[in-house]
Design a protein around this motif. Sequence first.
Motif, PDB file in Angstrom:
ATOM      1  N   ALA A   1      14.951   3.378   8.538  1.00  0.00           N
ATOM      2  CA  ALA A   1      15.126   4.124   9.743  1.00  0.00           C
ATOM      3  C   ALA A   1      13.964   4.278  10.583  1.00  0.00           C
ATOM      4  O   ALA A   1      14.124   4.531  11.610  1.00  0.00           O
ATOM      5  N   PHE A   2      12.684   4.221   9.837  1.00  0.00           N
ATOM      6  CA  PHE A   2      11.560   4.527  10.840  1.00  0.00           C
ATOM      7  C   PHE A   2      11.058   3.046  11.373  1.00  0.00           C
ATOM      8  O   PHE A   2       9.976   3.255  12.198  1.00  0.00           O
TER       9      PHE A   2
ATOM     10  N   LEU B   1      18.649   3.653  12.766  1.00  0.00           N
ATOM     11  CA  LEU B   1      18.807   4.365  14.029  1.00  0.00           C
ATOM     12  C   LEU B   1      18.488   3.427  15.338  1.00  0.00           C
ATOM     13  O   LEU B   1      18.572   3.814  16.279  1.00  0.00           O
ATOM     14  N   SER B   2      18.362   2.069  15.112  1.00  0.00           N
ATOM     15  CA  SER B   2      18.134   1.373  16.285  1.00  0.00           C
ATOM     16  C   SER B   2      16.979   1.614  17.127  1.00  0.00           C
ATOM     17  O   SER B   2      17.264   1.919  18.374  1.00  0.00           O
ATOM     18  N   ILE B   3      15.776   1.911  16.567  1.00  0.00           N
ATOM     19  CA  ILE B   3      14.619   2.091  17.296  1.00  0.00           C
ATOM     20  C   ILE B   3      13.591   1.146  17.305  1.00  0.00           C
ATOM     21  O   ILE B   3      12.531   1.606  17.827  1.00  0.00           O
ATOM     22  N   ALA B   4      13.677   0.059  16.769  1.00  0.00           N
ATOM     23  CA  ALA B   4      12.703  -0.978  16.562  1.00  0.00           C
ATOM     24  C   ALA B   4      12.409  -1.401  17.992  1.00  0.00           C
ATOM     25  O   ALA B   4      10.883  -1.801  17.717  1.00  0.00           O
ATOM     26  N   ARG B   5      12.898  -1.354  19.030  1.00  0.00           N
ATOM     27  CA  ARG B   5      12.387  -1.726  20.346  1.00  0.00           C
ATOM     28  C   ARG B   5      12.425  -0.315  21.134  1.00  0.00           C
ATOM     29  O   ARG B   5      12.462  -0.577  22.332  1.00  0.00           O
ATOM     30  N   HIS B   6      12.256   0.736  20.806  1.00  0.00           N
ATOM     31  CA  HIS B   6      12.230   2.047  21.471  1.00  0.00           C
ATOM     32  C   HIS B   6      10.946   1.997  22.247  1.00  0.00           C
ATOM     33  O   HIS B   6       9.981   1.861  21.772  1.00  0.00           O
ATOM     34  N   PRO B   7      11.309   2.227  23.950  1.00  0.00           N
ATOM     35  CA  PRO B   7      10.101   2.019  24.664  1.00  0.00           C
ATOM     36  C   PRO B   7       8.645   2.873  24.346  1.00  0.00           C
ATOM     37  O   PRO B   7       7.678   2.590  24.331  1.00  0.00           O
ATOM     38  N   GLU B   8       9.218   4.334  23.844  1.00  0.00           N
ATOM     39  CA  GLU B   8       8.146   5.063  23.527  1.00  0.00           C
ATOM     40  C   GLU B   8       7.406   4.653  22.276  1.00  0.00           C
ATOM     41  O   GLU B   8       6.099   4.825  22.416  1.00  0.00           O
TER      42      GLU B   8
END
Length: 438
Positions: free
Chosen positions: A262-263, A75-82
Amino acid sequence: MLRGVAAIHKEPIMYETIDRKTDWKMPDAHLPDFLAARVDRYYRERVQETWNGGHIMKGRSPGPDALHLSSNDYLSIARHPEILEAMGTSIRSEGNGMLMSGIFLHGECPQLELEERFARFMHSEASVLCQSGYAANTGLIQSIASPETPVYADMMAHMSLWEGIRSAGAKAIAFSHNDVDHLERQIRRHGPGVIVVDSIYSTNGSLCPLTEVVDIGTATGCVLVVDESHSLGTHGPGGAGLVVELGLTDRVHFRTASLAKAFAGRAGLISCSRRFQEYFKFESLPAIFSSTLLPYEVAALDTTVRVIEKEGWRRTRVAANAQFLRTRLSSLGYNLNGSGSQIIALESGTEQRTIELRDALESHGIFGSVFCAPATAKNRALIRLSINASLTDIQIERIADVCGAIRERVDLGNWPSTRRMQRDPQAADDLSVVKRAA
């Protein structure tokens, strides 16, 4: 979804190549003979004889324009700012917290609260957080099976499930991949036990026929364990997984997952009943003899659940990217072995052929993951492409164009997987799976 047109480079993209030859003949004088012989056999048979002194896992160094298709961050969230903000805030306020076994946790506690949060997310009565997906699977099987218990495992089930069977001293009974008839015959022969499957198989991305497996398990009085490592977050309503999507939550006893997919975190998870939750924590050896998650990991995962639930466009995007690439690769003659997910495998066969495929892809800036024994059967090595939500239309086109351009170079027509498809197109055909998963 509209697709941009990207021309393949006429000349291979050149990257710095590091000499990774290993001085495999240098003995280790500190090891006794029985262990030295085992280590020597690895260097002689695999490094020297199979890999010609190199290493199947170590090819070129990626350049700035390389496409990395080896990460499980679908999901490309490894660097999600939140998520990063939640981690940073926790580290600054709590550090690494109190390091102790999870059996000591009680009362108001962030990790226990997160277990409740995951239970709601998975439409489950309760859940248990573990140190990893491997610990979740080994600990679960060890706590539900015994030497008298037959455990029916899909031949492509994750190695951690097989290790759990071994740890329990249980009787491992394999059934052919996704072959529900073979599963039923095995159960009729050996009696009720535990069925273990993956919802999406990590090696080739094929989908388990979950409804049929659950029907057989229910009819024969078996316990059902579904590893959702590669479907939790990417499939189902709000990312709740394939078991929820198919309406099977009340019929599957346990779901497990690695949260390193994904997490984009580092933990494992088990869904279960509340009564079993208590039992597991005081019966599973990995649960008893491992420390809890660190505070910043708990804070990050709590935020990640919210991000995955609210940003549904990420699931839509990764599914569309994967569907398009699967269709293109199938039309180019690649046997995708029933992939119906974001995992796409190019099964080249021998490890020597897989090194050739790796080098061909990497020369055009495409970096996937090499899978070989013991992750695959002998001579069924492959390159796995893990598709993610951040890939653009042009980048997906580039991957397809590269795979089309290298077919002759990698001798695609003579791959064993290609010949299998030519002999039995229906058995190897993935298009029906592609349409079903779309």
